[in-house]
Design a protein around this motif. Structure first.
Motif, PDB file in Angstrom:
ATOM      1  N   PHE A   1       0.855  -1.182   0.000  1.00  0.00           N
ATOM      2  CA  PHE A   1       0.000   0.000   0.000  1.00  0.00           C
ATOM      3  C   PHE A   1       0.892   1.233   0.000  1.00  0.00           C
ATOM      4  O   PHE A   1       1.685   1.448   0.903  1.00  0.00           O
ATOM      5  CB  PHE A   1      -0.898  -0.017   1.240  1.00  0.00           C
TER       6      PHE A   1
ATOM      7  N   ILE B   1      -6.022   6.248   4.537  1.00  0.00           N
ATOM      8  CA  ILE B   1      -6.552   4.896   4.688  1.00  0.00           C
ATOM      9  C   ILE B   1      -5.731   4.185   5.752  1.00  0.00           C
ATOM     10  O   ILE B   1      -4.502   4.245   5.741  1.00  0.00           O
ATOM     11  CB  ILE B   1      -6.431   4.130   3.354  1.00  0.00           C
TER      12      ILE B   1
ATOM     13  N   CYS C   1     -11.328   0.750  -1.441  1.00  0.00           N
ATOM     14  CA  CYS C   1     -10.749  -0.373  -0.692  1.00  0.00           C
ATOM     15  C   CYS C   1     -11.531  -0.630   0.588  1.00  0.00           C
ATOM     16  O   CYS C   1     -11.866  -1.762   0.913  1.00  0.00           O
ATOM     17  CB  CYS C   1      -9.286  -0.090  -0.381  1.00  0.00           C
TER      18      CYS C   1
ATOM     19  N   CYS D   1      -2.740   7.370  -3.085  1.00  0.00           N
ATOM     20  CA  CYS D   1      -4.131   7.201  -2.669  1.00  0.00           C
ATOM     21  C   CYS D   1      -4.924   8.488  -2.887  1.00  0.00           C
ATOM     22  O   CYS D   1      -4.460   9.576  -2.576  1.00  0.00           O
ATOM     23  CB  CYS D   1      -4.154   6.820  -1.200  1.00  0.00           C
ATOM     24  N   ILE D   2      -6.135   8.333  -3.425  1.00  0.00           N
ATOM     25  CA  ILE D   2      -6.993   9.500  -3.626  1.00  0.00           C
ATOM     26  C   ILE D   2      -8.170   9.500  -2.648  1.00  0.00           C
ATOM     27  O   ILE D   2      -9.147  10.229  -2.823  1.00  0.00           O
ATOM     28  CB  ILE D   2      -7.514   9.558  -5.063  1.00  0.00           C
ATOM     29  N   LEU D   3      -8.138   8.600  -1.688  1.00  0.00           N
ATOM     30  CA  LEU D   3      -9.177   8.524  -0.664  1.00  0.00           C
ATOM     31  C   LEU D   3     -10.584   8.311  -1.206  1.00  0.00           C
ATOM     32  O   LEU D   3     -11.551   8.846  -0.686  1.00  0.00           O
ATOM     33  CB  LEU D   3      -9.151   9.776   0.204  1.00  0.00           C
ATOM     34  N   CYS D   4     -10.647   7.508  -2.258  1.00  0.00           N
ATOM     35  CA  CYS D   4     -11.966   7.194  -2.806  1.00  0.00           C
ATOM     36  C   CYS D   4     -12.689   6.174  -1.944  1.00  0.00           C
ATOM     37  O   CYS D   4     -13.876   5.925  -2.132  1.00  0.00           O
ATOM     38  CB  CYS D   4     -11.821   6.648  -4.211  1.00  0.00           C
ATOM     39  N   ALA D   5     -11.944   5.536  -1.037  1.00  0.00           N
ATOM     40  CA  ALA D   5     -12.523   4.548  -0.112  1.00  0.00           C
ATOM     41  C   ALA D   5     -13.054   3.302  -0.810  1.00  0.00           C
ATOM     42  O   ALA D   5     -13.825   2.547  -0.231  1.00  0.00           O
ATOM     43  CB  ALA D   5     -13.603   5.173   0.765  1.00  0.00           C
TER      44      ALA D   5
ATOM     45  N   CYS E   1      -8.922  -0.857  -6.000  1.00  0.00           N
ATOM     46  CA  CYS E   1      -8.188   0.414  -6.002  1.00  0.00           C
ATOM     47  C   CYS E   1      -7.980   0.922  -7.430  1.00  0.00           C
ATOM     48  O   CYS E   1      -7.440   0.217  -8.267  1.00  0.00           O
ATOM     49  CB  CYS E   1      -6.835   0.236  -5.311  1.00  0.00           C
ATOM     50  N   PRO E   2      -8.397   2.147  -7.718  1.00  0.00           N
ATOM     51  CA  PRO E   2      -8.292   2.641  -9.091  1.00  0.00           C
ATOM     52  C   PRO E   2      -6.947   3.290  -9.398  1.00  0.00           C
ATOM     53  O   PRO E   2      -6.732   3.733 -10.525  1.00  0.00           O
ATOM     54  CB  PRO E   2      -9.406   3.687  -9.154  1.00  0.00           C
ATOM     55  N   THR E   3      -6.052   3.354  -8.426  1.00  0.00           N
ATOM     56  CA  THR E   3      -4.831   4.132  -8.674  1.00  0.00           C
ATOM     57  C   THR E   3      -3.545   3.343  -8.480  1.00  0.00           C
ATOM     58  O   THR E   3      -2.462   3.921  -8.502  1.00  0.00           O
ATOM     59  CB  THR E   3      -4.761   5.330  -7.706  1.00  0.00           C
TER      60      THR E   3
HETATM   61  S1  SF4 Z   1      -8.971   2.376  -3.245  1.00  0.00           S
HETATM   62 FE1  SF4 Z   1      -6.874   3.055  -3.540  1.00  0.00          FE
HETATM   63  S2  SF4 Z   1      -7.033   5.211  -3.994  1.00  0.00           S
HETATM   64 FE2  SF4 Z   1      -9.019   4.590  -3.168  1.00  0.00          FE
HETATM   65  S3  SF4 Z   1      -8.880   5.046  -1.005  1.00  0.00           S
HETATM   66 FE3  SF4 Z   1      -8.239   2.930  -1.246  1.00  0.00          FE
HETATM   67  S4  SF4 Z   1      -6.012   2.977  -1.509  1.00  0.00           S
HETATM   68 FE4  SF4 Z   1      -6.790   5.055  -1.787  1.00  0.00          FE
END
Ligand code: SF4
Ligand code: SF4
Ligand code: FES
Ligand code: FES
Lengths: 934, 152
Positions: A154, A189, A165, A159-163, A212-214
């Motif tokens: 990780f 996260i 995950c 991370c863009i904090l899209c949540a 996770c999109p990133t």
């Molecule tokens: S899915 Fe990826 S980008 Fe989105 S909050 Fe979780 S770790 Fe961050």
């Protein structure tokens, strides 16, 4: 193959009959009511940029990238959170939207590392070039990567904090291991209580990584190997859930195993084993050369295939000449494909000319086959997994799905969070009894060995309190059988009050649970080895079928009696004729008509007399009547009960042929070793616990140079029986010709449908998801009396504790596969779970080495003190060979099927500081019998 | 050692109340002065949620402390008005002066530095509260005096 791309529709599909028609960018699109505009657009072929939406989880609406314009609506709503409405007209592109999207992306990119990531792809998609903010502002670029999980990392900087995950962990997996820590700019996260992933509650299912999109969460191996070149759809080779996977391949090497969205058993989900722990298949311990030796104390000689096969064939024939036709036989494996199993039993029946074939299912689910056939008419579970989404009351008996069938457990938990009720009958407080957002309404912690008493008490309550479904019984069941059973079940010895004495469970709890099961709506029973591996295993299976029939809970969605099969192909290996008394399709060898069909197809006379079961094989070997065995992919020396006896039997054989990936425990006694293939090198099919036949496809050619079914065929030919196939598909064609329930199955059909559930024939050309819909397969449902007979294995003054066995998530059965993966970080030794009270009485503290003694033997493990046990019961897993759990298990077994009673052994436990004698010998002997000459 | 029996007692008062988690955390904090790590398992178990969820809630609300507070408590506003009047720089300076990072307690337990989002005194930003007393228009210079003055 049409399965190349998984489209992400952004939000989950809605199930409703009402359709709504909308116009999106000029296209007219009709979707079920409640569908999001995003999903409607994507179903209609219009893509909308998005970041925080994915169709495995509910919409969230945080990234605002998916903005749209709707006629007559002010502003720019998010398409993922906007449901369609009749006549709505939507625009997904305009100058305004483009500007807004670029602005949003620019903010993300300004706080994102420069190395190329999927986020940059999205930026390009919205037409963003460069960013005006630069990277000097207050940002998150210098955060630390969490590498603790062996398979994925990780990197918070991305991370863009899209949540996604966090939500995947909650909604898809049901573990709730992740959270958003803090708020505002400082939020991030976090796993657990801001721990690393490994020390959190994470079970490494991979759902978050996939969501996770990133690439903030990324697979280590995939990151190292780079972009895959092709995808092969195949089926996991671990448990009976039978998840579909996309093997992503580069240069003939697997980059990653991605859960397949269209896989009907798993619907895009996975567990740590199938997703990550497949690399035993490429482990250096794999044996790649055929090997032979005169005596088991000699070093192994590597030889060519021809030499090994001729050596084996000649010896088999010599032994038969000297000791008779029935002096040889074999065991098929539930880990192999249907096709591979089929040819082994064919070799034995047609080539060895006897019926000395049995399978490892003997030691796990043989009572299921027997019990369900005698009552309902089919040796298999009644439902699809999906049926659980229509279940109102789940009754889980002797099964631990979160550990043993994790992907199905996630589905069960999803349904439980929707409000279904749960009854757990298990000596242990398993993971299902209580976990975040799931709590059993009743947990009946019975004494091991008292299942039948319990199920009788439940049925007694149903019948005496008038909670049965009399119409259903009258219409669908055999009246005489029912009446006999009714007389029996209402007798006072079956009442909860009496039964509570042996089970140790409060009578009122039993009654309440019974009432819930009978009156709570659709009720479904799920069970595992905690039911079958008992001296009354078959009786218990019958007892559950009786109860389900009496309450009308068979023959539709949401109900049923469902075995949770242990190994990937237990169902299949049983279907394929692995039992000494049955041809493929469960047709008795003594039945002239069935035998005639096989004789005609195979061109030989077949023996009408059933052969040896596994325990009989061992006894006969010790007696000197049974001299040679061909064992396909099964480690009897580790997995079968009473290891001393098994080892004596193995030692007595003149010839043991082992076909396996590794020099397993059984191979220590072998004279011929045929290296096998991993599932990545096989073409064929597996059949899962819901009778689903799924394709296994070759990702690479067999590394040892030969398909496993071809090894078997060649052995047959070397013995003078002509068996020949050009490919696995021809074997399936032969299976279909010879098996009425498989008549319509072919590789073509499977390629087209993805998978089918048997029966698949003239009557059900596309298979049968739910059995017994219009009546029972055997005609009338058959009630059978289930008198409770306590096992002879009881606690005594000398052996006051009851030992029961099971398994954990990260390891698989005898561990031959998982021990050779990084899964050992979660479990590198078997331990003995013991209640604090029992430990204290014996002066045992957590982490002590303890000697476990039974009537049969003794072994040493580390003790772990836990309140998940009830006092008087101790528990261990059996994943590690040196643990020798089966040194102590007894040779008691199910009366009907000889399935061993693994689940009940009376033992005493005390502190020690040395290994058991067996463990010492094991170490020496292991060394001396594994030597390979170079 | 944290008395977890005491914690369980508090938890049990709230588990059946809708939204009881927040009240429970306040309850725990009023007993222990902060929400001790050792109580998280019991809270999670009581409410039948995960430890991560409990942690998420605790970390979301600045009111909840996860370590015992220092003898002196300094709280600095980080919300918009104060930020626009330089509270961020002020915070960095205060961290240096006190030898403790924001949202932490100095190892010797003498002082805690905490974040607040708006004291409702925006007109006189930036605002700092020292041991319950609000000080307006604080600069790093007068902060040093304020702290020292009170210490003397
Ligand atoms: S899915 Fe990826 S980008 Fe989105 S909050 Fe979780 S770790 Fe961050
Ligand atoms: S791997 Fe699975 S269990 Fe672990 S955090 Fe991700 S989703 Fe949750
Ligand atoms: S995808 Fe719709 S708001 Fe993120
Ligand atoms: S913003 Fe600081 S007091 Fe309101």
């Amino acid at each position: 193959m049409t399965y190349e791309h998984d489209i992400d529709y952004g939000t989950p599909a809605k199930k409703t009959d009402k359709a709504v028609t909308v116009e999106i960018d000029g296209r007219t699109i009709t979707v079920p009511e409640g569908t999001s505009v995003m999903r409607a657009a994507r179903e209609g072929g219009v893509d909308i940029p998005s970041l925080c939406a994915t169709d495995s989880i509910k919409e969230y609406g945080s990234c605002r990238l998916c903005l749209i314009e709707v006629d007559g609506v002010r502003g720019t709503p998010a398409s993922c959170t906007t449901p369609v409405s009749e006549g709505m007209s939507v625009k997904t592109t305009s100058d305004r939207l483009t500007q807004l999207r670029r602005g949003i992306m620019e903010l993300y990119i300004s706080d994102h590392p420069d190395d190329d990531s999927p986020l940059h792809d999205m930026a390009r998609l919205v037409g963003l070039e460069g960013n005006r903010y630069g990277k000097d502002g207050h940002n998150h670029l210098k955060t630390i990567i969490d590498d603790s999980n062996p398979y994925f990392s990780f990197d918070p900087a991305k991370c863009i904090l899209c949540a996604r995950c966090v939500r995947a962990c909650e909604e898809v997996q049901g573990t709730f291991a992740l959270t958003i820590d803090g708020r505002g700019f400082d939020s991030k996260i976090a796993a657990g209580t801001d721990q690393d992933f490994l020390s959190s509650d994470c079970v490494s299912c991979g759902a978050c990584v996939q969501a996770c999109p990133t690439d903030s969460l990324f697979e280590k191996r995939a990151m190292e190997m780079g972009k895959p070149e092709k995808t092969v759809i195949t089926t996991c080779a671990y448990c009976g859930v039978g998840c579909g996977f996309k093997a992503e391949v580069k240069n003939d090497e697997v980059v990653s195993m991605m859960p397949w969205k269209e896989g009907q058993a798993n619907q895009g989900h996975s567990c740590v084993k199938g997703r990550f722990a497949w690399d035993y298949a490429i482990h250096e311990d794999r044996i790649l050369n055929p090997m032979i030796r005169e005596n088991i104390t000699d070093p192994w000689q590597k030889v060519g295939w021809d030499e090994a096969i001729d050596f084996a064939a000649k010896r088999l024939m010599d032994i038969q000449k000297e000791h008779g036709r029935k002096s040889i036989g074999g065991i098929t494996s539930s880990r192999c494909t249907n096709e591979e199993v089929f040819v082994v039993q064919k070799l034995i029946r047609a080539g060895f000319k006897n019926n000395n074939v049995d399978t490892c299912a003997r030691v796990c689910h043989s009572p299921t086959g027997y019990g369900l056939r005698e009552t309902l008419g089919t040796s298999a579970g009644t439902q699809t997994f999906d049926s659980v989404m229509d279940t109102d009351v789940m009754m889980v008996i002797g099964a631990n799905p979160p550990d043993a069938h994790p992907v199905f457990a996630s589905q069960m938990k999803r349904r439980l969070r929707e409000g279904a009720k749960l009854i757990v009958i298990d000596p242990r407080k398993t993971g299902l009894v209580k976990s975040p957002h799931v709590k059993a309404d009743f947990h009946l912690p019975l004494q091991p060995g008292t299942n039948v008493a319990m199920i009788n008490a439940i049925a007694h309550t149903v019948m005496t309190e008038g909670l049965m479904n009399q119409d259903y019984i009258n219409e669908r069941c055999d009246t005489d059988a029912f009446n006999d059973w009714l007389d029996f079940i209402i007798q006072p010895q079956n009442s909860p009050e009496v039964v509570s004495e042996y089970t140790g469970v409060n009578a009122e709890d039993i009654r309440e649970a019974a009432r819930l099961y009978a009156t709570g709506g659709n009720a479904a029973i799920y069970y595992g080895l905690g039911v079958t591996e008992h001296s009354q295993g078959s009786t218990m299976v019958i007892g559950m079928a009786n109860l389900a029939m009496a309450t009308g809970n068979i023959g539709r969605l949401g109900v049923g009696v469902n075995p949770l099969r242990g190994q990937n192909n237990v169902q299949g290996s049983c279907d394929m004729g692995s039992f000494p008394h049955e041809f493929p399709g469960y047709r008795p060898v003594g039945n002239d008509e069935a035998r005639g069909e096989f004789e005609e197809e195979w061109g030989v006379d077949l023996d009408p007399v059933p052969g040896y079961r596994i325990p009989n094989m061992f006894d006969a070997a010790v007696d000197g009547k049974y001299k040679a065995m061909y064992i396909q992919g099964e480690d009897v020396a580790q997995s079968d009960p009473n290891t001393h006896h098994v080892e004596a039997a193995m030692n007595a054989l003149d010839l043991l042929i082992v076909q396996d990936l590794f020099l397993n425990e059984t191979a220590r006694f072998a004279h011929v070793f045929f290296p096998g293939t991993s599932f990545l090198e096989k073409n064929g099919t597996f059949t899962n616990a819901e009778r689903r036949i799924s394709r296994v496809r070759k990702v690479m050619e067999p590394v040892q140079g030969m398909d496993e079914w071809e090894i078997t065929c060649r052995l047959g030919r070397a013995m003078g029986y002509d068996m020949h196939y050009n490919n696995a598909s021809e074997i399936m064609d032969e299976i279909a010709r010879l098996t009425p329930t498989f008549r319509n199955v072919s590789f073509d059909l499977l390629d087209e449908k993805g998978s089918v559930q048997w029966p698949c024939n003239e009557k059900a050309p596309e298979g049968t998801p739910i059995m017994h819909i219009d009546g029972f397969v055997r005609g009338k449902g058959n009630f059978i009396l289930t008198e409770y007979v306590p096992t002879t294995e009881r606690s005594t003054r000398k052996f006051p504790l009851i030992l029961t066995t099971g398994r954990i998530l990260s390891q698989y059965n005898v561990g031959a596969q998982t021990r050779r993966t990084k899964n050992n970080v979660w479990h590198d030794k078997d331990v003995l779970d013991i209640h604090p009270h029992d430990a204290e009485n014996r002066g045992i503290v957590d982490g002590d080495m303890v000697m476990i003694q039974s009537r049969m033997g003794e072994t040493v493990l580390e003790a772990r003190i836990t309140e998940n046990m009830q006092p008087g019961v101790v528990y261990t897993t059996f994943h590690m060979p040196e643990s020798g759990a089966n040194i102590i298990t007894t040779d008691n077994s199910d009366w009907a099927t000889s399935c061993p009673e693994y689940k009940v052994t009376a033992v005493e436990v005390r502190q020690t500081n040395r290994k058991s004698d067996w463990q010492e010998e094991f170490d020496d002997f292991s060394e001396s019998t594994r030597h390979i000459a170079e | 050692m944290v008395n977890t029996d005491k914690a369980v007692e508090v938890i049990n008062q709230y588990i059946d109340i809708p939204g009881g988690l927040l009240e429970c955390l306040h309850g725990i904090q009023s007993v222990f002065g902060f929400v001790p790590k050792e109580t998280i398992d019991d809270i999670a178990d009581g409410f039948n949620i995960s430890r991560a969820e409990v942690h998420g809630v605790i970390s979301y609300y600045h009111d909840f402390k996860t370590s015992p507070r220092g003898k002196k408590v300094v709280r600095i506003c980080q919300a918009e008005a104060c930020q626009s009047m330089g509270s961020r720089d002020l915070t960095r300076r205060v961290e240096e002066i006190l030898g403790v990072k924001i949202d932490e307690t100095r190892v010797d337990g003498a002082v805690s530095l905490e974040t607040v989002y708006c004291f409702g005194n925006c007109a006189l930003s930036p605002n700092v509260e020292i041991d319950g007393k609000l000080h307006a228009r604080v600069t790093s210079d007068n902060f040093e005096k304020l702290v020292k003055g009170e210490e003397a």
